[in-house]
Scaffold this motif. Structure first.
Motif, PDB file in Angstrom:
ATOM      1  N   SER A  65     101.356  12.978  47.769  1.00 60.69           N
ATOM      2  CA  SER A  65     100.174  13.298  48.577  1.00 60.69           C
ATOM      3  C   SER A  65      98.920  12.623  48.062  1.00 60.69           C
ATOM      4  O   SER A  65      97.862  12.743  48.683  1.00 60.69           O
ATOM      5  N   GLN A  66      99.028  11.959  46.895  1.00 57.94           N
ATOM      6  CA  GLN A  66      97.880  11.309  46.254  1.00 57.94           C
ATOM      7  C   GLN A  66      96.759  12.313  45.996  1.00 57.94           C
ATOM      8  O   GLN A  66      95.580  12.049  46.256  1.00 57.94           O
ATOM      9  N   LEU A  67      97.155  13.460  45.476  1.00 60.48           N
ATOM     10  CA  LEU A  67      96.207  14.511  45.144  1.00 60.48           C
ATOM     11  C   LEU A  67      96.319  14.847  43.659  1.00 60.48           C
ATOM     12  O   LEU A  67      97.313  14.516  43.000  1.00 60.48           O
ATOM     13  N   THR A  68      95.311  15.502  43.149  1.00 61.04           N
ATOM     14  CA  THR A  68      95.322  15.952  41.759  1.00 61.04           C
ATOM     15  C   THR A  68      94.868  17.402  41.706  1.00 61.04           C
ATOM     16  O   THR A  68      94.197  17.898  42.615  1.00 61.04           O
ATOM     17  N   ILE A  69      95.264  18.086  40.638  1.00 61.49           N
ATOM     18  CA  ILE A  69      94.817  19.457  40.424  1.00 61.49           C
ATOM     19  C   ILE A  69      94.149  19.545  39.058  1.00 61.49           C
ATOM     20  O   ILE A  69      94.278  18.647  38.221  1.00 61.49           O
ATOM     21  N   ARG A  70      93.449  20.642  38.863  1.00 59.85           N
ATOM     22  CA  ARG A  70      92.806  20.866  37.572  1.00 59.85           C
ATOM     23  C   ARG A  70      93.844  21.306  36.545  1.00 59.85           C
ATOM     24  O   ARG A  70      93.926  20.774  35.447  1.00 59.85           O
ATOM     25  N   ARG A  71      94.618  22.306  36.924  1.00 60.20           N
ATOM     26  CA  ARG A  71      95.732  22.760  36.080  1.00 60.20           C
ATOM     27  C   ARG A  71      96.599  23.704  36.911  1.00 60.20           C
ATOM     28  O   ARG A  71      96.233  24.116  38.013  1.00 60.20           O
ATOM     29  N   TRP A  72      97.767  24.051  36.356  1.00 61.19           N
ATOM     30  CA  TRP A  72      98.623  25.031  37.000  1.00 61.19           C
ATOM     31  C   TRP A  72      99.241  25.907  35.925  1.00 61.19           C
ATOM     32  O   TRP A  72      99.277  25.541  34.748  1.00 61.19           O
ATOM     33  N   ARG A  73      99.715  27.065  36.338  1.00 56.29           N
ATOM     34  CA  ARG A  73     100.378  27.968  35.397  1.00 56.29           C
ATOM     35  C   ARG A  73     101.312  28.899  36.160  1.00 56.29           C
ATOM     36  O   ARG A  73     101.236  29.034  37.375  1.00 56.29           O
ATOM     37  N   LEU A  74     102.200  29.545  35.402  1.00 62.07           N
ATOM     38  CA  LEU A  74     103.086  30.549  35.983  1.00 62.07           C
ATOM     39  C   LEU A  74     102.336  31.865  36.138  1.00 62.07           C
ATOM     40  O   LEU A  74     101.434  32.167  35.355  1.00 62.07           O
ATOM     41  N   SER A  75     102.741  32.642  37.134  1.00 59.94           N
ATOM     42  CA  SER A  75     102.187  33.981  37.300  1.00 59.94           C
ATOM     43  C   SER A  75     103.331  34.984  37.351  1.00 59.94           C
ATOM     44  O   SER A  75     104.489  34.623  37.562  1.00 59.94           O
ATOM     45  N   SER A  76     102.980  36.253  37.165  1.00 63.25           N
ATOM     46  CA  SER A  76     103.948  37.353  37.273  1.00 63.25           C
ATOM     47  C   SER A  76     103.514  38.333  38.352  1.00 63.25           C
ATOM     48  O   SER A  76     103.839  39.515  38.293  1.00 63.25           O
ATOM     49  N   ALA A  77     102.771  37.844  39.333  1.00 67.44           N
ATOM     50  CA  ALA A  77     102.238  38.717  40.379  1.00 67.44           C
ATOM     51  C   ALA A  77     103.354  39.452  41.100  1.00 67.44           C
ATOM     52  O   ALA A  77     104.420  38.886  41.344  1.00 67.44           O
ATOM     53  N   ALA A  78     103.098  40.703  41.436  1.00 67.13           N
ATOM     54  CA  ALA A  78     104.099  41.507  42.127  1.00 67.13           C
ATOM     55  C   ALA A  78     103.979  41.415  43.638  1.00 67.13           C
ATOM     56  O   ALA A  78     104.842  41.926  44.352  1.00 67.13           O
ATOM     57  N   THR A  79     102.932  40.764  44.144  1.00 70.33           N
ATOM     58  CA  THR A  79     102.700  40.773  45.592  1.00 70.33           C
ATOM     59  C   THR A  79     102.480  39.392  46.199  1.00 70.33           C
ATOM     60  O   THR A  79     102.237  39.290  47.400  1.00 70.33           O
ATOM     61  N   ARG A  80     102.523  38.333  45.408  1.00 70.51           N
ATOM     62  CA  ARG A  80     102.332  37.008  45.985  1.00 70.51           C
ATOM     63  C   ARG A  80     103.177  35.974  45.237  1.00 70.51           C
ATOM     64  O   ARG A  80     103.457  36.108  44.053  1.00 70.51           O
ATOM     65  N   TRP A  81     103.579  34.952  45.959  1.00 69.57           N
ATOM     66  CA  TRP A  81     104.428  33.905  45.388  1.00 69.57           C
ATOM     67  C   TRP A  81     103.625  32.761  44.808  1.00 69.57           C
ATOM     68  O   TRP A  81     104.116  32.030  43.949  1.00 69.57           O
ATOM     69  N   GLY A  82     102.410  32.568  45.266  1.00 71.59           N
ATOM     70  CA  GLY A  82     101.605  31.486  44.741  1.00 71.59           C
ATOM     71  C   GLY A  82     100.181  31.627  45.200  1.00 71.59           C
ATOM     72  O   GLY A  82      99.863  32.396  46.107  1.00 71.59           O
ATOM     73  N   SER A  83      99.283  30.872  44.571  1.00 72.91           N
ATOM     74  CA  SER A  83      97.888  30.862  44.983  1.00 72.91           C
ATOM     75  C   SER A  83      97.256  29.549  44.544  1.00 72.91           C
ATOM     76  O   SER A  83      97.736  28.874  43.627  1.00 72.91           O
TER      77      SER A  83
END
Length: 289
Positions: free
Chosen positions: A201-219
Motif C-alpha cells: 500500500s506504500q504506507l507507513t505506521i508509527r508502531r504496532w503492538r499486540l493487545s489483549s482486548a476482550a471486545t475488539r480485534w484491532g484498532s
C-alpha cells in the motif's frame, strides 16, 4: 504514549457490548452452572453469592488495582478486587452486575457444550486452535523450551506443541505456557503480514503492538499506531489478513464510510467472507472457537 482516537473493528456495536456480535444468547432464563474450577490460581478463593436470578459462584483474587474488575474466562467469573474492599462490597457488585454476568456465562456454557473443550483443553493431550488448525498439547518435563513439531506458520491438524512442563502440571500453568507461546507466534506472524500490506500500500505506521482486548480485534489511532489482538492467532490466515487490512485502511480513512470499505477492498479483495466469519466470535471467549 497514548493511543488517541482508536477505532474499534466494528463501530456500530453499542459500547456496552462486545465489538463483535457474539453467539445468540439462549432465550430461556435457565440457571447457569457456576462450579468451582478444578484448580484455583495462587492466593485465590471461591465464593458464592445469591442474586435475584440464581446463586453465582466466582473466583476472587486480591490485587493492588484501584477498582473491582469482573471478567469471564475458561473458569467462569473471575473477580479481582483491591485489598481494602470488603467481601460484602464485592458480593454486592456481583449481584448488581448479575444480568451481564449470567448472559456472558450462558454464551460461554453454550459454546463449551457444543465443542466439549472445557475439560480437556489445558492438559496433556488437549487441543487448541492455532492458525485455523487444531494442534495437540504434549507436556514434557525434560524439555527446556516449547517445541512445535510442524511448520511454524502453516500448521496441520494434529501437529504437536511440546511444552516444558511435567505431565501432571496444573491447568493454569499449562494455559499460561500456551498463551505465552501463542503470543510469540502472533508477534512474529502479524509483523510479517503487517509489513507485507504496508509495502503493497506504500504506507507507513508509527508502531504496532499486540493487545489483549476482550471486545475488539484491532484498532488504529490517528497518529499511526496499530494494535492487533493476539487471539487472532487462533484463526486462519485470511481472517488475520482481514484485520490487518482493516487497520491499515484507517491510515487513509479514519472512519467506516464507503470510501473506507473501498480502501479495505483495494488492500484485500474479497475480504467480506473473513469479516462475516469473524463477526461470529468474541475475543474474550477464545479459544472456544
Amino acid at each position: 504514549m497514548g493511543w488517541p482516537e482508536q477505532l474499534p473493528l466494528f463501530p456500530d456495536t453499542p459500547a456496552s457490548t462486545s465489538a463483535l456480535q457474539p453467539a445468540p444468547q439462549p432465550r430461556a432464563e435457565h440457571a447457569v452452572a457456576t462450579a468451582c474450577p478444578p484448580a484455583l490460581p495462587h492466593n485465590a478463593r471461591w465464593r458464592e453469592v445469591r442474586a435475584a436470578q440464581q446463586t453465582i459462584g466466582y473466583v476472587l483474587q486480591r490485587s493492588r488495582r484501584k477498582s473491582i474488575g469482573l471478567t469471564i474466562n475458561d473458569d467462569g467469573l473471575q473477580v479481582t478486587a483491591p485489598n481494602w474492599v470488603t467481601l460484602g462490597q464485592i458480593d454486592a457488585t456481583v449481584v448488581e452486575k448479575a444480568p451481564w454476568i449470567l448472559g456472558k456465562l450462558r454464551i460461554r456454557q453454550a459454546r463449551q457444550q457444543h465443542l466439549a473443550t472445557a475439560d480437556t483443553l489445558w492438559q496433556n493431550g488437549g487441543t487448541i486452535p492455532y492458525l485455523g488448525r487444531r494442534i495437540v498439547l504434549k507436556l514434557d518435563g525434560m524439555q527446556k523450551t516449547p517445541v512445535f513439531q510442524g511448520a511454524p506458520f502453516a500448521p496441520e491438524h494434529g501437529n504437536v506443541l511440546s511444552l516444558p512442563l511435567p505431565a501432571d502440571a496444573d491447568r493454569n500453568r499449562v494455559r499460561d505456557s500456551v498463551h505465552s507461546w501463542l503470543q510469540q507466534q502472533a508477534l512474529a506472524w502479524f509483523g510479517q503480514r503487517l509489513q507485507h500490506f504496508l509495502d503493497a500500500s506504500q504506507l507507513t505506521i508509527r508502531r504496532w503492538r499486540l493487545s489483549s482486548a476482550a471486545t475488539r480485534w484491532g484498532s488504529c489511532s490517528s497518529d499511526g499506531n496499530i494494535m492487533l489482538n493476539w487471539r487472532l492467532i487462533h484463526f486462519e490466515h485470511d481472517i488475520i489478513d482481514y484485520v490487518i487490512a482493516h487497520e491499515i485502511a484507517h491510515l487513509r480513512e479514519m472512519n467506516h464510510s464507503k470510501d473506507f470499505w473501498r480502501e479495505v477492498g483495494l488492500i484485500l479483495p474479497g475480504f467480506e467472507r473473513s469479516r462475516n466469519a469473524l463477526r461470529q466470535h468474541d475475543p474474550g471467549s477464545l479459544p472456544l472457537l
